[in-house]
Enzyme design. Structure first.
Site, PDB file in Angstrom:
ATOM      1  CG  ASN A 152      -0.476  -0.122   2.493  1.00 32.35           C
ATOM      2  OD1 ASN A 152       0.685  -0.482   2.676  1.00 32.35           O
ATOM      3  ND2 ASN A 152      -1.293   0.172   3.488  1.00 32.35           N
ATOM      4  CD  GLU A 251       4.809  -0.359  12.988  1.00 30.11           C
ATOM      5  OE1 GLU A 251       3.606  -0.064  13.109  1.00 30.11           O
ATOM      6  OE2 GLU A 251       5.684   0.087  13.747  1.00 30.11           O
ATOM      7  CB  CYS A 285      -2.280   0.217   8.675  1.00 30.54           C
ATOM      8  SG  CYS A 285      -0.947   1.417   8.682  1.00 30.54           S
ATOM      9  CD  GLU A 382      -6.443  -3.430   8.307  1.00 29.61           C
ATOM     10  OE1 GLU A 382      -5.946  -4.539   8.046  1.00 29.61           O
ATOM     11  OE2 GLU A 382      -5.788  -2.379   8.278  1.00 29.61           O
ATOM     12  CD  GLU A 459       8.394   0.166  10.757  1.00 34.56           C
ATOM     13  OE1 GLU A 459       7.464   0.629  10.073  1.00 34.56           O
ATOM     14  OE2 GLU A 459       9.132  -0.757  10.359  1.00 34.56           O
TER      15      GLU A 459
HETATM   16  P1  NAP Z   1      -0.179  -9.039   3.901  1.00 33.66           P
HETATM   17  O1  NAP Z   1      -1.019  -9.896   3.066  1.00 33.66           O
HETATM   18  O2  NAP Z   1      -0.030  -9.375   5.329  1.00 33.66           O
HETATM   19  O3  NAP Z   1       1.251  -9.014   3.210  1.00 33.66           O
HETATM   20  C1  NAP Z   1       2.290  -8.210   3.684  1.00 33.66           C
HETATM   21  C2  NAP Z   1       3.605  -8.780   3.207  1.00 33.66           C
HETATM   22  O4  NAP Z   1       3.793 -10.051   3.815  1.00 33.66           O
HETATM   23  C3  NAP Z   1       3.656  -9.028   1.693  1.00 33.66           C
HETATM   24  O5  NAP Z   1       4.957  -8.776   1.246  1.00 33.66           O
HETATM   25  C4  NAP Z   1       3.324 -10.506   1.619  1.00 33.66           C
HETATM   26  O6  NAP Z   1       3.749 -11.131   0.443  1.00 33.66           O
HETATM   27  C5  NAP Z   1       4.077 -11.004   2.823  1.00 33.66           C
HETATM   28  N1  NAP Z   1       3.663 -12.342   3.261  1.00 33.66           N
HETATM   29  C6  NAP Z   1       2.445 -12.912   3.247  1.00 33.66           C
HETATM   30  N2  NAP Z   1       2.507 -14.170   3.716  1.00 33.66           N
HETATM   31  C7  NAP Z   1       3.792 -14.408   4.034  1.00 33.66           C
HETATM   32  C8  NAP Z   1       4.505 -15.521   4.561  1.00 33.66           C
HETATM   33  N3  NAP Z   1       3.892 -16.674   4.856  1.00 33.66           N
HETATM   34  N4  NAP Z   1       5.830 -15.412   4.754  1.00 33.66           N
HETATM   35  C9  NAP Z   1       6.468 -14.262   4.466  1.00 33.66           C
HETATM   36  N5  NAP Z   1       5.856 -13.167   3.957  1.00 33.66           N
HETATM   37  C10 NAP Z   1       4.532 -13.246   3.751  1.00 33.66           C
HETATM   38  O7  NAP Z   1      -0.650  -7.520   3.852  1.00 33.66           O
HETATM   39  P2  NAP Z   1      -0.962  -6.623   2.575  1.00 33.66           P
HETATM   40  O8  NAP Z   1      -2.270  -7.020   2.025  1.00 33.66           O
HETATM   41  O9  NAP Z   1       0.202  -6.589   1.645  1.00 33.66           O
HETATM   42  O10 NAP Z   1      -1.034  -5.188   3.247  1.00 33.66           O
HETATM   43  C11 NAP Z   1      -2.145  -4.730   3.897  1.00 33.66           C
HETATM   44  C12 NAP Z   1      -2.033  -4.924   5.401  1.00 33.66           C
HETATM   45  O11 NAP Z   1      -0.876  -4.259   5.889  1.00 33.66           O
HETATM   46  C13 NAP Z   1      -3.189  -4.321   6.147  1.00 33.66           C
HETATM   47  O12 NAP Z   1      -3.586  -5.185   7.175  1.00 33.66           O
HETATM   48  C14 NAP Z   1      -2.606  -3.041   6.732  1.00 33.66           C
HETATM   49  O13 NAP Z   1      -3.259  -2.562   7.871  1.00 33.66           O
HETATM   50  C15 NAP Z   1      -1.218  -3.472   7.019  1.00 33.66           C
HETATM   51  N6  NAP Z   1      -0.322  -2.309   7.121  1.00 33.66           N
HETATM   52  C16 NAP Z   1       0.126  -1.950   8.348  1.00 33.66           C
HETATM   53  C17 NAP Z   1       0.936  -0.837   8.483  1.00 33.66           C
HETATM   54  C18 NAP Z   1       1.433  -0.421   9.823  1.00 33.66           C
HETATM   55  O14 NAP Z   1       2.370   0.353   9.865  1.00 33.66           O
HETATM   56  N7  NAP Z   1       0.862  -0.872  10.922  1.00 33.66           N
HETATM   57  C19 NAP Z   1       1.292  -0.087   7.351  1.00 33.66           C
HETATM   58  C20 NAP Z   1       0.813  -0.487   6.107  1.00 33.66           C
HETATM   59  C21 NAP Z   1       0.000  -1.612   6.013  1.00 33.66           C
HETATM   60  P3  NAP Z   1       2.647 -11.977  -0.435  1.00 33.66           P
HETATM   61  O15 NAP Z   1       1.633 -10.999  -0.835  1.00 33.66           O
HETATM   62  O16 NAP Z   1       3.424 -12.575  -1.544  1.00 33.66           O
HETATM   63  O17 NAP Z   1       2.067 -13.042   0.432  1.00 33.66           O
END
Ligand code: NAP
Length: 479
Positions: A152, A251, A285, A382, A459
């Site tokens: 994102n 995060e 997020c 979310e 962070e």
């Molecule tokens: P996600 O599905 O959890 O994926 C995040 C990262 O993790 C991607 O690079 C993903 O790669 C990787 N990943 C997934 N499964 C994995 C595994 N088994 N082993 C290692 N890596 C793995 O999240 P997203 O859809 O990309 O992002 C949205 C989420 O991020 C939301 O929940 C949002 O709230 C959160 N977010 C939080 C913050 C914060 O600072 N708190 C900031 C931004 C976003 P793949 O897609 O290839 O699986």
């Protein structure tokens, strides 16, 4: 686009995946393939780990001023290339160019901030209470890190981790999200140009996240995981990190309450809502997920928010005048559609939006729902899209209880003109950050992070570098 690297970045060299695999990068505005990038497997992860481990010792010994100046140079290059990086980000992620430019500036600031922190890593010295020993306290890098980022904020989520890791003297492997690998690869090229030694940063783009990351976490050579993404994936990675007792920063997701009291300035509240909801098309997020509005002002707030949301222009992020780009992919959009349908089924009224447009691309219109029932699915999911869900409340205690009634605790927004109430309510919210009469909290100089299931650690800010440092205490007898 033509100059953007598409290979893996390992040991300072651009290389193909060992098995030659590649994966497509899609344009969410058209659904068409922009290009293909290398698709790393376990062997490539191993190569990247070897490079990071090998570079660690020398990098830890490199003078803080040298580390600082590399970050500073990279900051300057990013700023100079704002337009180029913004176009790349819009192409792979969809956000409008103006927002992409804003993210480039935000991302660059993490490098400037941590270039300043690199030279302020302090230890300590003192005589212990028994008078028999001195204590010498020094700080050292935690060691090779695995950094995993979401799609994102393709550039800023990377710099928010890479900046402090470089400043602290850690080497690293970055695994960006498969939807948005290009911004990370461009960033690696910039850091190389800025003088980062080979092996300090390695980037593995992959569609096989588990195959690449799990052996790294379980193998015992990676000493730190810094993850940004969903709570579900975070939980899985915490379990994988437990085996080799890998230090973690998490995060994770949010479910931000946005509370508008009866004494709020409604101009500020509506302005704040537009930012807290619509920054990044709601794919943040920190996005306001639940709007709790006092019964006495809900009608006016809903009407004014719907007017503002309805006036936004939806379209490809590269087009002039567009405010809202496409969502990241069809799956993301389908989730938003389902959440809206569920809320409407349970009695919500649609004030504006709510209908998926025909045609290519993953567009969804800015939508305002009111009279949302508390048991609607979007109350504990979310939304990650441009949908504002409004509920009402009558009483301060009641709204605090409802706002806290969630496993998440990243951020909350409070709108009131009363100072006592502002402080009282902020202190009682179970969140890591509060926006008081503002819809934007993110800033590189402030500690970003959540409580409860929104994460572990912070962070940015003065404490951001601590996540990448260990203490060593030397006991020295007083003779
Ligand atoms: P996600 O599905 O959890 O994926 C995040 C990262 O993790 C991607 O690079 C993903 O790669 C990787 N990943 C997934 N499964 C994995 C595994 N088994 N082993 C290692 N890596 C793995 O999240 P997203 O859809 O990309 O992002 C949205 C989420 O991020 C939301 O929940 C949002 O709230 C959160 N977010 C939080 C913050 C914060 O600072 N708190 C900031 C931004 C976003 P793949 O897609 O290839 O699986």
């Amino acid at each position: 686009m033509t100059d953007t690297p598409t290979q893996l970045f390992i040991g300072g060299a651009w290389v193909d995946a060992a098995d030659g695999a590649t994966m497509p990068v899609d344009d969410p505005a058209t659904g068409e393939i922009l290009c293909r990038v290398a698709d790393a497997g376990a062997k490539d992860a191993q190569r990247a780990e070897d490079a990071a481990v090998q570079a660690q010792e020398e990098w830890a010994r490199t003078a803080p001023r040298v580390r600082s100046e590399i970050l500073r140079r990279a900051y300057e290059i990013i700023v100079e290339r704002t337009d180029e990086l913004a176009h790349l980000m819009t192409a792979e992620m969809g956000k409008p160019l103006a927002e992409a430019r804003g993210e480039v500036a935000y991302a660059a600031e993490f490098f400037r901030w941590f270039s300043e922190e690199a030279v302020r890593i302090e230890g300590g010295h003192g005589v212990l209470p028994d008078g028999r020993n001195r204590m010498l306290l020094s700080r050292r890098p935690v060691g090779p890190c695995l950094l995993i980022t979401p799609w994102n904020f393709p550039l800023a989520m990377g710099t928010r981790k890479i900046g402090p890791a470089i400043a602290a003297g850690c080497t690293m492997i970055l695994k960006p999200a498969p939807q948005t690998p290009l911004s990370s690869l461009a960033l690696a090229a910039i850091l190389k140009e800025a003088g980062l030694p080979d092996g300090v940063l390695n980037v593995v783009t992959t569609s096989r996240a588990g195959e690449v990351c799990e052996p790294l976490l379980r193998g015992g050579r990676i000493r730190k995981l810094s993850f940004t993404g969903s709570t579900n994936v975070g939980r899985l990675l915490l379990a994988q990190s437990a085996e080799a007792v890998v230090r973690t920063s998490m995060e994770l997701g949010g479910n931000a309450p946005f509370i508008v009291f009866e004494d709020a300035d409604l101009d500020k509240a509506v302005d704040g809502a537009m930012v807290a909801k619509m920054r990044n098309m709601g794919e943040a997020c920190t996005a306001a997920n639940r709007f709790f509005v006092h019964t006495s002002v809900v009608e006016e707030f809903g009407r004014r928010l719907a007017e503002r949301m309805g006036a936004l222009v939806v379209g490809p992020g590269t087009r002039d005048g567009v405010d809202v780009g496409p969502l990241i992919d069809r799956t993301g959009r389908a989730k938003v559609e389902e959440l809206v349908a569920d809320a409407v089924e349970r009695g919500a009224r649609v004030l504006v939006g709510g209908r998926t447009p025909e045609g290519p691309g993953c567009f969804y219109p800015p939508t305002v729902l009111t009279d949302v029932a508390s048991d609607s699915r979007l109350m504990d999911t979310e939304i990650f899209g441009p949908v504002a869900a409004i509920l009402t409340f009558d009483d301060e205690d009641e709204v605090i209880r409802r706002a806290n009634d969630t496993p998440w605790g990243l951020v909350g927004y409070v709108f009131t003109e009363g100072l006592d109430r502002a402080l009282r309510v902020s202190e009682r919210l179970e969140v890591g950050m509060v926006g008081l009469n503002t819809g934007l909290v993110s800033n590189p100089a402030a500690p970003f992070g959540g409580v409860k299931q929104s994460g572990l650690g912070r962070e940015g800010g003065r404490v951001g570098i601590d996540e990448f440092l260990e203490y060593q205490y030397l006991a020295v007898p007083v003779r």
